[in-house]
Design an enzyme around this catalytic site. Structure first.
Site, PDB file in Angstrom:
ATOM      1  N   HIS A 191      27.181  40.490  -4.002  1.00  0.00           N
ATOM      2  CA  HIS A 191      28.344  40.316  -4.708  1.00  0.00           C
ATOM      3  C   HIS A 191      28.131  39.256  -5.529  1.00  0.00           C
ATOM      4  O   HIS A 191      28.770  39.139  -6.504  1.00  0.00           O
ATOM      5  CB  HIS A 191      29.382  40.533  -3.889  1.00  0.00           C
ATOM      6  N   ASP A 231      25.021  44.116   1.192  1.00  0.00           N
ATOM      7  CA  ASP A 231      25.441  42.997   0.321  1.00  0.00           C
ATOM      8  C   ASP A 231      24.307  42.038   0.577  1.00  0.00           C
ATOM      9  O   ASP A 231      24.740  40.820   0.559  1.00  0.00           O
ATOM     10  CB  ASP A 231      26.736  42.309   0.728  1.00  0.00           C
ATOM     11  N   GLY A 300      32.257  30.754  -2.140  1.00  0.00           N
ATOM     12  CA  GLY A 300      31.448  29.927  -2.411  1.00  0.00           C
ATOM     13  C   GLY A 300      30.267  29.952  -1.269  1.00  0.00           C
ATOM     14  O   GLY A 300      28.939  29.641  -1.467  1.00  0.00           O
ATOM     15  N   ASN A 301      30.683  30.211   0.171  1.00  0.00           N
ATOM     16  CA  ASN A 301      29.832  30.224   1.175  1.00  0.00           C
ATOM     17  C   ASN A 301      29.012  31.491   1.426  1.00  0.00           C
ATOM     18  O   ASN A 301      28.010  31.504   1.872  1.00  0.00           O
ATOM     19  CB  ASN A 301      30.722  30.296   2.437  1.00  0.00           C
ATOM     20  N   SER A 302      29.320  32.353   0.546  1.00  0.00           N
ATOM     21  CA  SER A 302      28.792  33.775   0.513  1.00  0.00           C
ATOM     22  C   SER A 302      27.191  33.432   0.191  1.00  0.00           C
ATOM     23  O   SER A 302      26.930  32.943  -0.915  1.00  0.00           O
ATOM     24  CB  SER A 302      29.239  34.595  -0.546  1.00  0.00           C
ATOM     25  N   GLY A 355      23.254  64.802   5.120  1.00  0.00           N
ATOM     26  CA  GLY A 355      24.067  65.584   4.981  1.00  0.00           C
ATOM     27  C   GLY A 355      25.129  66.229   6.105  1.00  0.00           C
ATOM     28  O   GLY A 355      25.341  67.309   6.076  1.00  0.00           O
TER      29      GLY A 355
END
Length: 545
Positions: A191, A231, A300-302, A355
Site C-alpha cells: 500500500h 500487502d 509512516g511505520n508501514s 473453487g
C-alpha cells in the site's frame, strides 16, 4: 498513507452500510450448467476436443483434464507436451513456470519424465538461485538493538502535484522498509507503493528511499514485484547497503515475545519502539493470519521491520487502527519468504484457488481436516469429483487438519499448477479417496463469482452460510432453509432449518466486494411473525479456497 485500508474484513458490517449511498442491482443468476457426465460419448468427445485445444497454450491444464477423463493415451500425449514446455521454459529462464510444470508433472504421475529434463535438486537450485533474503548465510548479531536502524530506510513515493479546489498540493506517500540483500533489495508494504503499480493511475509517480544514515538524500528505487493480498512489495536500489537483516521463522515468535518496530512514523526517521506479541493469529487477511503487536505504530511505520531481541525480522509492520493505541499488526515473515521467489521474478503475485468454501472439521475439540460446505459448478473441485460434505485431509502431499493448513499449502503455489488431494467421502474414514486438482487464479471477490455462476439456493451457502431448497414451482425466489452454518451471517440473523424465505432484492456495492440481500421470512426465532431482513456479507473471506 491509507493506513486502515486492510481492515475491511474486520469491519465488514460497517463497510456494508455503504449500500445506503452506493449500490448496484443484482439480477438473479440463471440455472448453472449440470455437471458433466464423461461416461456419455458426446460429452466425452467434446472434452477430448477441448483438451487438444488446450495442448499448445496450456499443456498442464490439458494434462489435468485428460487425467480427469481417465484416458491414459491422451494423458501420456499431454504429459509429453508439458515435458517439452518444461524444457522450453528452462531455456527461456522462466523459473516460476518451469517449477510449476515440473511439480505438476510429478503430481500427475510423470515424475520420471520430468526428472529426465532436469533433476529435482538442480531445478530447485535453479528456482531459488539469486532470490534475495533466502540465503543460508546469516548476518552477524549487532551489539545494540538501536544499531539495527542502519538497515532500514524511509520509502518516499512522489506522486507529483494533486489539485484540489483549484490549488495544487505536493502528493506523496511516506513509508518504511528494510534491506534483505547486499544488492539493494528492500521490503516494504504494497500500500506504500500502490499508486506506482496501479494501472488505473496514469499520472506521474516515482519511488525514492532515504537511508537511515543520510536522511537528506533521496535515492531512486524501483518496484520489482508486489503482493496486494498480503500487502508486501519488493524494491531495488543501487545504494550501498549498510546492513542486511536476517529473516526469522514462525516457530520463533510466540505470544508474549518481546519485539521492536523500526520505521519513520509521520516521516520521523530512525524511530524505534518496543512491545510484545499480543496475538499470533488474527484473521485479517483472506488467505492467512497476522501478528498483533502492542509496539507503538503510526502512519509512516508501514513496511518497517518487526524484529526480535536478536535483531531477526519476524514480521513486517503494516497497520494500526487510528484512535486505538496499542492495537497494531505485522505480517508474518513466513508470508514474505513464500513470496520472495515470485516477487523477485517481477510483477504482481497471483494466488490460486480451487473453487470451494468450507471450515475446519472438528470432532469435539480435535481438528481433523477441512469440511467442504460449497463447491462452485465447473471448478477444479467439482470436476475432480469432490462433493459437499467431504473432508479434505491431504493437499499436495501434506496433511490437512484445518483451514489454516490449506491456506499455508496453497500459498506455496501459483495458478496453473496440478496438486494431489485426498479426502474423506462424506467425512468417513472408511471412504478415503484421491484426486488431482488444478489451481486456477483466485478472483478478487470469490463470493461474487460464485453468485454469478450458481443459483441463489446454492450460492447462499457460501455467501451467507445458509443452504436452501426451492419451495415453489411458480416463483424462483421462494425457498426453504435446509441448513444453517454455525457462526454464519444467516445464523447471526436468526435463521433456522425449515424457515421459509423469499428473496426480494439483491444489491452489490460499486466494486462488488459486498452484497445486501433483502428477504422476507417467518423464522422460528421470531415467533413465526412476518418480518423483513436485510442480510449483508463481504464477498471475500478466509473460508473461500
Amino acid at each position: 498513507m491509507k493506513k486502515n485500508k486492510v481492515f475491511s474484513t474486520v469491519f465488514s458490517l460497517c463497510a456494508c452500510t455503504l449500500f445506503l449511498s452506493s449500490c448496484l442491482s443484482g439480477k438473479l443468476p440463471e440455472e448453472p450448467k449440470i455437471e458433466l457426465d464423461y461416461s456419455q460419448k458426446d460429452i466425452h468427445d467434446a472434452e477430448v476436443k477441448r483438451v487438444y485445444e488446450l495442448l499448445q497454450k496450456n499443456p498442464v491444464e490439458a494434462l489435468w483434464r485428460a487425467k480427469i477423463l481417465g484416458d491414459q493415451n491422451l494423458s501420456d500425449e499431454c504429459a509429453a507436451f508439458a515435458r517439452d514446455s518444461l524444457s522450453a521454459h528452462i531455456e527461456q529462464d522462466d523459473r516460476i513456470e518451469a517449477w510449476t510444470i515440473y511439480n505438476s508433472l510429478k503430481a500427475a504421475g510423470y515424475g520420471e519424465m520430468a526428472e529426465k529434463v532436469m533433476a529435482e535438486d538442480k531445478l530447485r537450485a535453479f528456482y531459488y538461485d539469486g532470490v534475495p533474503g533466502l540465503s543460508s548465510e546469516q548476518q552477524p548479531r549487532l551489539e545494540k538493538i538501536s544499531d539495527y536502524i542502519e538497515g532500514t530506510v524511509t520509502v518516499w513515493v512522489d506522486l507529483g502535484v494533486k489539485v484540489e479546489n483549484g490549488m495544487g498540493y505536493a502528493a506523496r506517500v511516506i513509508g518504511s522498509g528494510f534491506f534483505i540483500d547486499r544488492r539493494g533489495y528492500i521490503v516494504t508494504n504494497h500500500h506504500v507503493i500502490e499508486e506506482i503499480v496501479n494501472p488505473k493511475n496514469p499520472g506521474y509517480g516515482k519511488v525514492f528511499i532515504k537511508m537511515a544514515e543520510d536522511s537528506d538524500q533521496r535515492i531512486p528505487a524501483k518496484v520489482v514485484g508486489y503482493d496486494s493480498v498480503h500487502d508486501i512489495a519488493l524494491l531495488k536500489t543501487e545504494a550501498k547497503v549498510p546492513y542486511v537483516f536476517n529473516l526469522g521463522a514462525k516457530s520463533q515468535l510466540n505470544v508474549g515475545s518481546v519485539i521492536y518496530a523500526i520505521g519513520s512514523p509521520l516521516g520521523l526517521e530512525r524511530t524505534l519502539t518496543s512491545g510484545v506479541v499480543s496475538s499470533a493469529d488474527r484473521k485479517l487477511f483472506t488467505t492467512g493470519s497476522v501478528v498483533q503487536i502492542d509496539a507503538a505504530v503510526n502512519s509512516g511505520n508501514s513496511g518497517g521491520p518487526c524484529i526480535d531481541k536478536n535483531g531477526v525480522v519476524q514480521g513486517i509492520v503494516f497497520a494500526g487502527i487510528a484512535s486505538y493505541q496499542g492495537l497494531n499488526f505485522a505480517i508474518p515473515i513466513e508470508y514474505l519468504k513464500q513470496d520472495l521467489p515470485i516477487l523477485y521474478r517481477g510483477g504482481q503475485r497471483k494466488f490460486p484457488w480451487i473453487g470451494a468454501y468450507g471450515k475446519t472439521a472438528k470432532a469435539g475439540r480435535v481438528s481433523y481436516g477441512l469440511e467442504v460446505q460449497y463447491i462452485k459448478p465447473g471448478s477444479a473441485m467439482a470436476r475432480a469429483g469432490v462433493k459437499v460434505g467431504d473432508v479434505l485431509v491431504s493437499l499436495a502431499g501434506q496433511k490437512v487438519r484445518s483451514l489454516e493448513n490449506v491456506q499455508d499449502i496453497l500459498r506455496n503455489y501459483v495458478p496453473g499448477s496440478i496438486i494431489e488431494c485426498s479426502y474423506l467421502e462424506g467425512g468417513s474414514y472408511d471412504a478415503q479417496k484421491d484426486c488431482l486438482l488444478f489451481l486456477s487464479e483466485r478472483p478478487k471477490n470469490p463470493g461474487y463469482e460464485i453468485y454469478q455462476g450458481d443459483t441463489i439456493q446454492h450460492s447462499f451457502a457460501a455467501i451467507f452460510g445458509m443452504e436452501m431448497t426451492p419451495s415453489s414451482t411458480v416463483s424462483g425466489r421462494t425457498f426453504t432453509v435446509k441448513k444453517v452454518f454455525p457462526g454464519s451471517a444467516a445464523d447471526e440473523n436468526g435463521f433456522s432449518e425449515n424457515d421459509p424465505v423469499t428473496v426480494t432484492r439483491i444489491q452489490f456495492n460499486d466494486d462488488r466486494s459486498a452484497i445486501l440481500a433483502a428477504m422476507s421470512t417467518k423464522n422460528r426465532r421470531n415467533g413465526y411473525l412476518d418480518i423483513s431482513i436485510g442480510m449483508q456479507a463481504m464477498l471475500d473471506s478466509p473460508y473461500y479456497f
